[in-house]
Write an enzyme that holds these catalytic residues in place. Sequence first.
Site, mmCIF file in Angstrom:
data_model
loop_
_atom_site.group_PDB
_atom_site.id
_atom_site.type_symbol
_atom_site.label_atom_id
_atom_site.label_comp_id
_atom_site.label_asym_id
_atom_site.label_seq_id
_atom_site.Cartn_x
_atom_site.Cartn_y
_atom_site.Cartn_z
ATOM 1 C CE LYS A 197 -4.267 -2.100 1.293
ATOM 2 N NZ LYS A 197 -5.081 -2.702 2.571
ATOM 3 C CE LYS B 79 -8.780 -14.258 -6.926
ATOM 4 N NZ LYS B 79 -8.223 -14.036 -5.751
ATOM 5 C CE LYS C 237 -13.286 -1.407 -7.760
ATOM 6 N NZ LYS C 237 -13.070 -0.279 -6.493
#
Length: 329
Positions: A111, A194, A197
Site C-alpha cells: 500500500k 484471476k 477489480k
Amino acid sequence: MDIVVSGIRSTGNLHLGNYFGALRNFTRMQHENKCYFFIADYHSLTTHPIPADLHGNVRHVLAEYLACGIDPEAATIYLQSDVPEVTELYLLLNMISYTGELERTTTFKDKVRNQPDNVNAGLLTYPVLMAADIIIHKATKVPVGKDQQPHLEVTRKLARRFNNMYGSECFPEPEAYNFGEKLVKIPGLDGSGKMGKSEGNAVYLSDDEKTVRKKVMRAVTDAGPSEPGQRIAGPVKNLFTIMNFVSDTSTVKHFKDQYHDCTIRYGDLKKQLAEDLIGFMKPLKERIDETLANERYLGRVAREGAEKARESASKTIREVRELIGFRPF
Ligand code: TRP
C-alpha cells in the site's frame, strides 16, 4: 459448528469472480455455521472516499449481497461502523501491536508503494482493525483469499498475545476457512490469471448488456489452434473456463469440438459467451435492482444486523475490559 467472520470490501461492485469464488460459498456456509458478514466501511477510509460515494457504495454492496443469497435470517449481516465495540477493541489491540511488525506486513508495504502520498496511520493499523473485526465475535474461521493471509496471521498473533498477556483463553486463534473443495477461480478477460477489480479484467454484475458484449468481444485470445486435437491452452482457455460456469454443457462441447478440429471462430465463441453471461446475470441484476429500490428493507436489515452483531460484540468487550482491569466501581 464454527463461528465465521467475513468482511466485505465496501468499494466497488461485485464481479463474477467474487460471485463464484466467494458469495456462492457464503450462501452455503451460512446454514452450517454461525456467520457474521459485515461491510468494512471503516477500512475504506484508508483511501479517503467522498461521503456520497461511501454511502452509495455501502448501499450497493449490501443490496448485492442480499440479492445474491445472503440470508439475514440465517447470517448476521451488518455495517462495521454500526458496531462501536469493534473500534473499542481496535484501540485496545493497538496497545499490544508493535509498529515494527505492522510495518513489516507485506500488504502494508504494497500500500505504501501504491499510495505514497497517503500513508496514513489507518493503513498501518489496517490489520489491527481487521483483527478486531474477527475476534470481537470469537471467530474460529475466516474465509479469506491468499491476499488476506498476512492479515489473518496478524490476527492470530494478536489473539495469542492477548491471551498470554492476560492469562486467559478469551480468543480462539482463527483459521482460514476451507471450503472443502478446490477453490473456484474465475479468470479475467485479459488472458492473465484471476478476475479482479484492480486488474481491470472483470465483468461486474452491474454491467449493462452493452458493456458485457464490449468487454467480452475485446477479451484477449490467441491465433487459434494450429493442428487438430490440440489441447486448449493460452488466453482463450480463460473464455472456456468462464463458459463452463454460465453456458449449457452442449454449448461448451460445441465450441470445444470446433477448437479441436480447428474450425473454431473466436468471434462466434465470444458472441455466445457474451449472450450466456447476460442471460446468467439477468435474474441476479433484477434482484439487485429490486433490493436497491427497497429502502425500507435495506434499513431494516442493517438495523437488525447491527443489533445482533452488537449483542455478540458487547459480550466480548465486557470480558475484555474485565481482563484488562477496567472494572466498574
Ligand atoms: N481486508 C479485507 C479485504 O480487503 C476485508 C476485511 C476487513 C475482512 N475486515 C475483515 C475480511 C475481517 C475478513 C475478516 O478483502
